[in-house]
Design an enzyme around this catalytic site. Structure first.
Site, mmCIF file in Angstrom:
data_model
loop_
_atom_site.group_PDB
_atom_site.id
_atom_site.type_symbol
_atom_site.label_atom_id
_atom_site.label_comp_id
_atom_site.label_asym_id
_atom_site.label_seq_id
_atom_site.Cartn_x
_atom_site.Cartn_y
_atom_site.Cartn_z
ATOM 1 N N LYS A 197 7.309 9.893 -2.356
ATOM 2 C CA LYS A 197 7.191 9.362 -0.983
ATOM 3 C C LYS A 197 8.299 9.919 -0.096
ATOM 4 C CE LYS A 197 6.350 6.929 2.620
ATOM 5 N NZ LYS A 197 6.124 5.609 3.062
ATOM 6 N N LYS A 233 15.778 5.378 7.853
ATOM 7 C CA LYS A 233 16.070 4.881 6.496
ATOM 8 C C LYS A 233 15.547 5.884 5.457
ATOM 9 C CE LYS A 233 12.940 2.267 5.036
ATOM 10 N NZ LYS A 233 11.943 2.341 4.031
HETATM 11 P P1 NA7 Z 1 8.384 -3.974 9.347
HETATM 12 O O1 NA7 Z 1 7.227 -4.211 10.253
HETATM 13 O O2 NA7 Z 1 9.728 -3.716 9.923
HETATM 14 O O3 NA7 Z 1 8.473 -5.229 8.334
HETATM 15 C C1 NA7 Z 1 9.550 -5.384 7.474
HETATM 16 C C2 NA7 Z 1 9.311 -6.571 6.599
HETATM 17 O O4 NA7 Z 1 10.435 -6.720 5.712
HETATM 18 C C3 NA7 Z 1 9.203 -7.887 7.373
HETATM 19 O O5 NA7 Z 1 8.290 -8.708 6.699
HETATM 20 C C4 NA7 Z 1 10.633 -8.433 7.262
HETATM 21 O O6 NA7 Z 1 10.710 -9.836 7.416
HETATM 22 C C5 NA7 Z 1 10.952 -8.050 5.836
HETATM 23 N N1 NA7 Z 1 12.400 -8.057 5.556
HETATM 24 C C6 NA7 Z 1 13.362 -7.297 6.122
HETATM 25 N N2 NA7 Z 1 14.571 -7.579 5.580
HETATM 26 C C7 NA7 Z 1 14.352 -8.546 4.664
HETATM 27 C C8 NA7 Z 1 15.199 -9.241 3.760
HETATM 28 N N3 NA7 Z 1 16.514 -8.999 3.691
HETATM 29 N N4 NA7 Z 1 14.624 -10.169 2.952
HETATM 30 C C9 NA7 Z 1 13.301 -10.399 2.999
HETATM 31 N N5 NA7 Z 1 12.444 -9.771 3.828
HETATM 32 C C10 NA7 Z 1 12.972 -8.848 4.642
HETATM 33 O O7 NA7 Z 1 8.109 -2.768 8.346
HETATM 34 P P2 NA7 Z 1 6.702 -2.126 7.889
HETATM 35 O O8 NA7 Z 1 5.747 -3.205 7.529
HETATM 36 O O9 NA7 Z 1 6.298 -1.083 8.856
HETATM 37 O O10 NA7 Z 1 7.184 -1.341 6.570
HETATM 38 C C11 NA7 Z 1 7.482 -2.020 5.373
HETATM 39 C C12 NA7 Z 1 7.865 -1.023 4.311
HETATM 40 O O11 NA7 Z 1 6.797 -0.081 4.075
HETATM 41 C C13 NA7 Z 1 9.078 -0.164 4.668
HETATM 42 O O12 NA7 Z 1 9.846 0.094 3.514
HETATM 43 C C14 NA7 Z 1 8.457 1.097 5.200
HETATM 44 O O13 NA7 Z 1 9.356 2.197 5.111
HETATM 45 C C15 NA7 Z 1 7.201 1.255 4.388
HETATM 46 P P3 NA7 Z 1 10.868 -10.488 8.903
HETATM 47 O O14 NA7 Z 1 9.475 -10.548 9.474
HETATM 48 O O15 NA7 Z 1 11.790 -9.565 9.681
HETATM 49 O O16 NA7 Z 1 11.472 -11.804 8.657
#
Ligand code: NA7
Length: 292
Positions: free
Chosen positions: A165, A233
């Protein structure tokens, strides 16, 4: 199947929705409480994972995966022998191996399932999954991949999905940057962007990246399909992996600098296509696609 789906961001929400539509029994959890129609909303990752056959993650980065799995109210205490964890977040391959080793002590398989296809692919259930893991575990996940995507590519054992990836996103970042630089210079030289895109698409320069991004760029829609902060990232993860492997990536190092400045300029939550805004600013032009 009984699935716990953790992380309902741009990608995760659409993916969990497709699992429900395919008839799976889905429990969802998101750090900021969110619902998915037809799924049970759980109060914590541990609660969502209780009794699940598969725990599927889709959160931002390596630290988020670690905290969802092993942090307070994380998945770990709910793991039982025979379960499979599938991680669709794009994270460090090295950390993936450590997480896998830790859950395997409980008889749980760990498959990395990052995907490509962006928001449109997640919504239409046409993602491509780039998979690393034990063959039997991957086999078990097939009905779930089928509900969310159109194809899986098994790249090898655990960790190889993440590695593959990263090298895919390395190419996307470089190809898009090439397109953005071409648009910027073209604007400065008085070549219309729409005409240029027609030419690109008819020539050997054409690419899936340009085909997907050009319509957004031409209507100056920089709303996030894949946020710039997440592409940075992935660029950093690729550079980290390259450093570990003693590989030099000069093109990607330069592109990382562009992303750093774009984030300083406040574009972190726009689509990564917004690196164009920086090139335009430096050149003192705006890309327009008005002509036929
Ligand atoms: P988004 O739309 O930025 O969503 C990120 C998700 O990750 C969202 O549900 C966040 O929860 C969650 N998040 C972020 N930090 C944390 C921590 N520390 N603990 C738990 N959950 C967290 O990203 P995408 O959906 O576009 O992409 C997700 C992945 O797929 C990423 O790795 C991409 O590179 C590929 P929130 O809603 O902010 O509370």
């Amino acid at each position: 199947m009984r699935v716990a789906f953790l992380g309902l961001g741009i990608m995760g929400h659409a993916m969990a929705t497709n699992l429900v539509k395919a008839g799976h029994e889905v429990a969802v959890w998101n750090r900021t409480p969110k619902q998915v129609e037809g799924a049970r909303a759980a109060a914590s990752p541990a609660e969502a994972a209780q009794g699940a056959e598969v725990v599927w993650l889709c959160v931002s980065d390596t630290a988020a995966v670690e905290s969802v799995l092993f942090g307070t109210n994380g998945v770990e205490p709910s793991l039982t022998e025979g379960m499979v964890i599938s991680d669709s977040s794009t994270i460090s391959p090295t950390a993936t191996l450590k997480f896998a080793e830790r859950v395997r002590r409980k008889g749980v398989e760990y498959v990395d399932s990052p995907m490509t296809g962006s928001k449109a692919g997640a919504e239409s259930g046409t993602l491509l999954f780039i998979v690393g893991g034990d063959e039997q575990a991957v086999e078990k996940l097939k009905p779930l991949y089928a509900a969310m995507g159109k194809k899986i590519f098994r790249m090898g054992e655990t960790g190889k999905g993440q590695s593959a990836k990263l090298v895919m996103n390395l190419q996307i970042a470089l190809i898009y940057e090439g397109f953005a630089e071409a648009l910027t210079l073209a604007a400065k030289l008085g070549v219309d962007a729409k005409n240029l895109v027609h030419l690109i698409n008819a020539s050997m320069v054409k690419s899936g990246v340009v085909e997907y991004k050009a319509p957004f760029v031409l209507r100056r829609d920089f709303s996030p399909n894949f946020p710039l902060r997440l592409m940075r990232k992935d660029i950093r993860l690729a550079l980290e992996a390259a450093k570990e492997a003693r590989v030099k990536l000069p093109g990607l190092e330069t592109v990382e600098e562009v992303y750093d400045v774009a984030i300083e300029e406040g574009h972190a939550d726009l689509d990564y296509a917004a690196t164009l805004l920086l090139l335009e600013k430096w050149a003192g032009v705006e890309v327009k696609g008005e002509a036929a």
